[in-house]
Design an enzyme around this catalytic site. Structure first.
Site, PDB file in Angstrom:
ATOM      1  N   HIS A 118       0.808  -1.220   0.000  1.00  0.00           N
ATOM      2  CA  HIS A 118       0.000   0.000   0.000  1.00  0.00           C
ATOM      3  C   HIS A 118       0.842   1.271   0.000  1.00  0.00           C
ATOM      4  CE1 HIS A 118       0.810   0.958   4.285  1.00  0.00           C
ATOM      5  NE2 HIS A 118       0.871  -0.355   4.425  1.00  0.00           N
ATOM      6  N   ASP A 119       0.414   2.221  -0.812  1.00  0.00           N
ATOM      7  CA  ASP A 119       0.969   3.576  -0.822  1.00  0.00           C
ATOM      8  C   ASP A 119       2.410   3.645  -1.314  1.00  0.00           C
ATOM      9  OD1 ASP A 119      -1.376   4.963   0.513  1.00  0.00           O
ATOM     10  OD2 ASP A 119      -0.831   3.543   2.089  1.00  0.00           O
ATOM     11  N   GLY A 136       4.943  -1.132   2.922  1.00  0.00           N
ATOM     12  CA  GLY A 136       4.131   0.046   2.684  1.00  0.00           C
ATOM     13  C   GLY A 136       4.930   1.335   2.615  1.00  0.00           C
TER      14      GLY A 136
END
Length: 269
Positions: A118-119, A136
């Site tokens: 994520h991200d 992440g």
């Protein structure tokens, strides 16, 4: 050409000349650019945008929710640029409230079993070797190459034109233009071969080399090295990118794997 055995949500936007092979699954709020190939048994979930002329191989899962306990179901996205190849069983997760998007740039190659959490932000022309795993909010700048089975800690940043050896554990930021190897991971020289292949002239390479000799081989701490560079090397895009990268590092940069004052040849190996 869309195979009748594939599932494509009615709200998905599929560009011209996209090929969707049998047993692919494409969810709602998905946009796929023209000329892209979606292989069999791929899964593309909500809120994914894929660019033109990409290739997504069997078993890849793009847009699954983050593996992050802080995720509360907020709307988030994955964006993949043009001409990017995603090989078998790659996973690219959606963003969270932290950055909202997970981004993979143009002309990238993500080899089999890569994970992009994520991200994370992966720049253009990046290669991630088989089994490489990004935690992440990792950032990888353009033209970086991570060899197979590299593990990258959360929040780490890797600069442009970096080469990371296979099996590395990346716990600290890696400045641009360098090679990183050994365990614990450290600076082992300049990525001169990569720089030359990408059009850096001998004067540029020599100056970048001098910058990293100052940072890593003159017996100075990082702050002293940066001060010397700013006082003795005129401002230019390469110098400023290195200096600003190091100044902005929140995790700190990798240490040197070379002896202080060493004249070891860093050019080719």
């Amino acid at each position: 050409m869309n195979q009748p055995l594939a599932y494509i949500h009615p709200e998905a936007k599929i560009g011209a000349n996209v090929v969707v092979e049998p047993f692919a699954y494409i969810s709602k709020n998905v946009e796929i650019g023209e000329g892209t190939w979606i292989g069999p048994n791929t899964t593309i979930l909500d809120n994914v945008k894929i660019g033109k002329n990409c290739k997504i191989f069997p078993g890849a899962v793009i847009g699954a929710i983050p593996q992050d306990l802080k995720f509360k179901g907020e709307e988030s996205f994955v964006e993949i640029g043009d001409n990017t190849t995603i090989r078998e069983c790659v996973t690219v997760n959606r963003g969270t409230a932290a950055r909202v998007k997970t981004i993979v740039g143009n002309n990238c190659l993500l080899m089999a079993y890569v994970h992009v959490a994520h991200d994370s932000i992966v720049g253009n022309n990046v290669i991630l070797g088989n089994g490489t795993q990004l935690a992440g909010e990792v950032e990888i700048d353009d033209f970086a190459i991570l060899s197979a089975h590299v593990l990258v800690h959360q929040f780490v940043r890797i600069g442009s034109h970096v080469m990371v050896s296979g099996g590395a554990l990346v716990r600290k930021d890696i400045p641009p233009y360098v090679k990183a190897g050994k365990e614990p991971l450290c600076y082992v020289g300049l990525n001169t071969i990569g720089l030359r292949r990408r059009g850096f002239n001998p004067e540029q390479v020599a100056e970048i080399h001098e910058i990293f000799r100052t940072i890593y081989q003159k017996g100075l701490n990082v702050s002293q090295g940066i001060e010397w560079i700013e006082n003795n090397i005129p401002s230019n895009p390469d110098r400023d990118y290195i200096v600003n990268f190091i100044k902005g590092s929140k995790r700190g940069i990798i240490r040197s794997g070379l002896k202080t004052g060493s004249s070891v040849a860093e050019e080719d190996d």
